[in-house]
Design a protein around this motif. Structure first.
Motif, PDB file in Angstrom:
ATOM      1  N   GLN A 231      -7.070  -0.537   5.638  1.00 50.87           N
ATOM      2  CA  GLN A 231      -5.616  -0.527   5.467  1.00 50.87           C
ATOM      3  C   GLN A 231      -5.153   0.769   4.793  1.00 50.87           C
ATOM      4  O   GLN A 231      -4.080   1.303   5.137  1.00 50.87           O
ATOM      5  CB  GLN A 231      -5.192  -1.737   4.627  1.00 50.87           C
ATOM      6  N   ALA A 232      -5.937   1.293   3.865  1.00 53.47           N
ATOM      7  CA  ALA A 232      -5.571   2.541   3.184  1.00 53.47           C
ATOM      8  C   ALA A 232      -5.523   3.705   4.173  1.00 53.47           C
ATOM      9  O   ALA A 232      -4.617   4.541   4.120  1.00 53.47           O
ATOM     10  CB  ALA A 232      -6.567   2.834   2.062  1.00 53.47           C
TER      11      ALA A 232
ATOM     12  N   LEU B 203      -8.378  10.664   0.268  1.00 50.10           N
ATOM     13  CA  LEU B 203      -9.474  10.416  -0.678  1.00 50.10           C
ATOM     14  C   LEU B 203      -8.992   9.545  -1.831  1.00 50.10           C
ATOM     15  O   LEU B 203      -9.675   8.596  -2.235  1.00 50.10           O
ATOM     16  CB  LEU B 203     -10.021  11.743  -1.193  1.00 50.10           C
ATOM     17  N   LYS B 204      -7.829   9.856  -2.369  1.00 52.68           N
ATOM     18  CA  LYS B 204      -7.277   9.041  -3.453  1.00 52.68           C
ATOM     19  C   LYS B 204      -7.033   7.614  -2.980  1.00 52.68           C
ATOM     20  O   LYS B 204      -7.302   6.651  -3.719  1.00 52.68           O
ATOM     21  CB  LYS B 204      -5.978   9.663  -3.955  1.00 52.68           C
ATOM     22  N   ALA B 205      -6.534   7.468  -1.746  1.00 51.41           N
ATOM     23  CA  ALA B 205      -6.278   6.133  -1.208  1.00 51.41           C
ATOM     24  C   ALA B 205      -7.572   5.339  -1.053  1.00 51.41           C
ATOM     25  O   ALA B 205      -7.627   4.142  -1.366  1.00 51.41           O
ATOM     26  CB  ALA B 205      -5.560   6.246   0.138  1.00 51.41           C
ATOM     27  N   LEU B 206      -8.627   5.996  -0.581  1.00 48.98           N
ATOM     28  CA  LEU B 206      -9.917   5.315  -0.424  1.00 48.98           C
ATOM     29  C   LEU B 206     -10.506   4.905  -1.767  1.00 48.98           C
ATOM     30  O   LEU B 206     -11.089   3.819  -1.898  1.00 48.98           O
ATOM     31  CB  LEU B 206     -10.894   6.229   0.325  1.00 48.98           C
ATOM     32  N   LEU B 207     -10.359   5.773  -2.764  1.00 50.34           N
ATOM     33  CA  LEU B 207     -10.872   5.441  -4.095  1.00 50.34           C
ATOM     34  C   LEU B 207     -10.115   4.258  -4.686  1.00 50.34           C
ATOM     35  O   LEU B 207     -10.724   3.344  -5.262  1.00 50.34           O
ATOM     36  CB  LEU B 207     -10.763   6.658  -5.020  1.00 50.34           C
TER      37      LEU B 207
ATOM     38  N   TYR C 114       0.838  -1.197   0.000  1.00 55.04           N
ATOM     39  CA  TYR C 114       0.000   0.000   0.000  1.00 55.04           C
ATOM     40  C   TYR C 114       0.876   1.251   0.000  1.00 55.04           C
ATOM     41  O   TYR C 114       0.574   2.228  -0.698  1.00 55.04           O
ATOM     42  CB  TYR C 114      -0.933   0.006   1.202  1.00 55.04           C
ATOM     43  N   ARG C 115       1.954   1.238   0.784  1.00 52.14           N
ATOM     44  CA  ARG C 115       2.866   2.386   0.782  1.00 52.14           C
ATOM     45  C   ARG C 115       3.539   2.542  -0.580  1.00 52.14           C
ATOM     46  O   ARG C 115       3.741   3.660  -1.053  1.00 52.14           O
ATOM     47  CB  ARG C 115       3.918   2.224   1.885  1.00 52.14           C
ATOM     48  N   HIS C 116       3.881   1.428  -1.184  1.00 52.55           N
ATOM     49  CA  HIS C 116       4.492   1.480  -2.519  1.00 52.55           C
ATOM     50  C   HIS C 116       3.554   2.144  -3.519  1.00 52.55           C
ATOM     51  O   HIS C 116       3.964   3.025  -4.279  1.00 52.55           O
ATOM     52  CB  HIS C 116       4.840   0.060  -2.980  1.00 52.55           C
ATOM     53  N   ILE C 117       2.297   1.745  -3.512  1.00 55.06           N
ATOM     54  CA  ILE C 117       1.333   2.269  -4.489  1.00 55.06           C
ATOM     55  C   ILE C 117       0.986   3.723  -4.206  1.00 55.06           C
ATOM     56  O   ILE C 117       0.918   4.556  -5.117  1.00 55.06           O
ATOM     57  CB  ILE C 117       0.059   1.395  -4.481  1.00 55.06           C
ATOM     58  N   LEU C 118       0.787   4.056  -2.934  1.00 58.47           N
ATOM     59  CA  LEU C 118       0.302   5.393  -2.589  1.00 58.47           C
ATOM     60  C   LEU C 118       1.398   6.447  -2.600  1.00 58.47           C
ATOM     61  O   LEU C 118       1.142   7.602  -2.974  1.00 58.47           O
ATOM     62  CB  LEU C 118      -0.361   5.358  -1.209  1.00 58.47           C
TER      63      LEU C 118
END
Length: 265
Positions: free
Chosen positions: A215-216, A174-178, A82-86
């Motif tokens: 998790q996000a 917001l981007k993470a939740l989407l 998740y950290r990698h993607i975000l």
């Protein structure tokens, strides 16, 4: 590339070298500490992954992983991926993904609505009514998702006022939740290949989406699990209140609370 040093062939190395020169900060996927680079580019495309100064581990090992492996780790809801993607990638599909997820959810509600209605009106009128039913389901799904997000943001804002901490990064959240709502894409296969366990599959999809959202929130704001869980519960309370309001208005909303109920498929 294998290990901490290696070679990316051709154009790929040039593109990644440009990415590392960006002034934006990255994050260590292990300890969440900021890092100025993910790797260092030596002569002739020889690249060496950066080691975090805090935890002494690779800042981001996923930059050399195959996308399929990254997807599998995301499905497992690992905080590192998740950290990698975000934080360490340039993904800008939040709006498109949100729209597609809402379309999937609207289609499921619309399909269940049509399945439960027995209409004897003329064909042209039926087609016109079905089309507007789909638009209505899309609007209601959008409102319920907005209520869910507002509930999360409201809880986090109140928590911030009570603790006098720095302002949460709501745009990033917001981007993470989407992005973490991608599990809703599974609604369409669950409907197309319907079987006796379809209601159970729909419930499991709902649980998976909420787990991903949980998790996000935890990764984006770097908060503990209890606060993340309370934020999710706050969102669910406001979303359920919205569903209750629609039901009191005698609208057939086909909401999450409704379409996970037992029914004859």
């Amino acid at each position: 590339m294998v290990g901490q040093a290696g070679r990316w062939p051709g154009k790929g190395a040039e593109e990644m070298a440009e990415a590392v020169s960006s002034p934006a900060l990255y994050r260590c996927i292990e300890c969440n500490q900021e890092a100025s680079e993910l790797y260092r580019d030596y002569n002739h495309g020889v690249l060496k992954l950066t080691v975090c100064k805090s935890c002494q581990k690779l800042v981001d090992k996923y930059i050399e992983y195959d996308p399929v492996i990254i997807l599998i780790n995301a499905i497992l809801c690992k905080a590192q991926v998740y950290r990698h993607i975000l934080f360490n990638t340039k993904i800008n599909i939040h709006g498109k993904l949100c729209m597609f997820c809402l379309l999937c959810e609207a289609y499921l509600r619309w399909w269940q609505l049509q399945d439960s209605n027995q209409n004897t009106a003329p064909d042209d009128l039926i087609r016109y009514a079905k089309e507007w039913d789909f638009y209505r389901m899309f609007a209601i799904a959008s409102l319920e998702q907005s209520a869910f997000f507002i509930g999360i943001f409201t809880f986090l804002w109140v928590k911030r006022l009570m603790t006098a901490k720095t302002k949460p990064k709501f745009i990033l959240l917001l981007k993470a939740l989407l992005l973490s709502s991608y599990g809703k894409l599974l609604l369409i296969p669950a409907v197309i290949w319907e079987h006796d366990y379809t209601p159970l599959c729909l419930r499991l999809i709902k649980v998976f989406v909420l787990t991903s959202n949980f998790q996000a929130i935890r990764v984006t704001l770097n908060i503990n699990r209890i606060l993340s869980l309370l934020a999710i519960l706050s969102g669910l309370v406001l979303e359920s209140s919205t569903v209750y309001f629609f039901q009191k208005m005698e609208w057939d909303v086909g909401s999450d609370c409704a379409f996970y109920r037992d029914q004859d498929f």
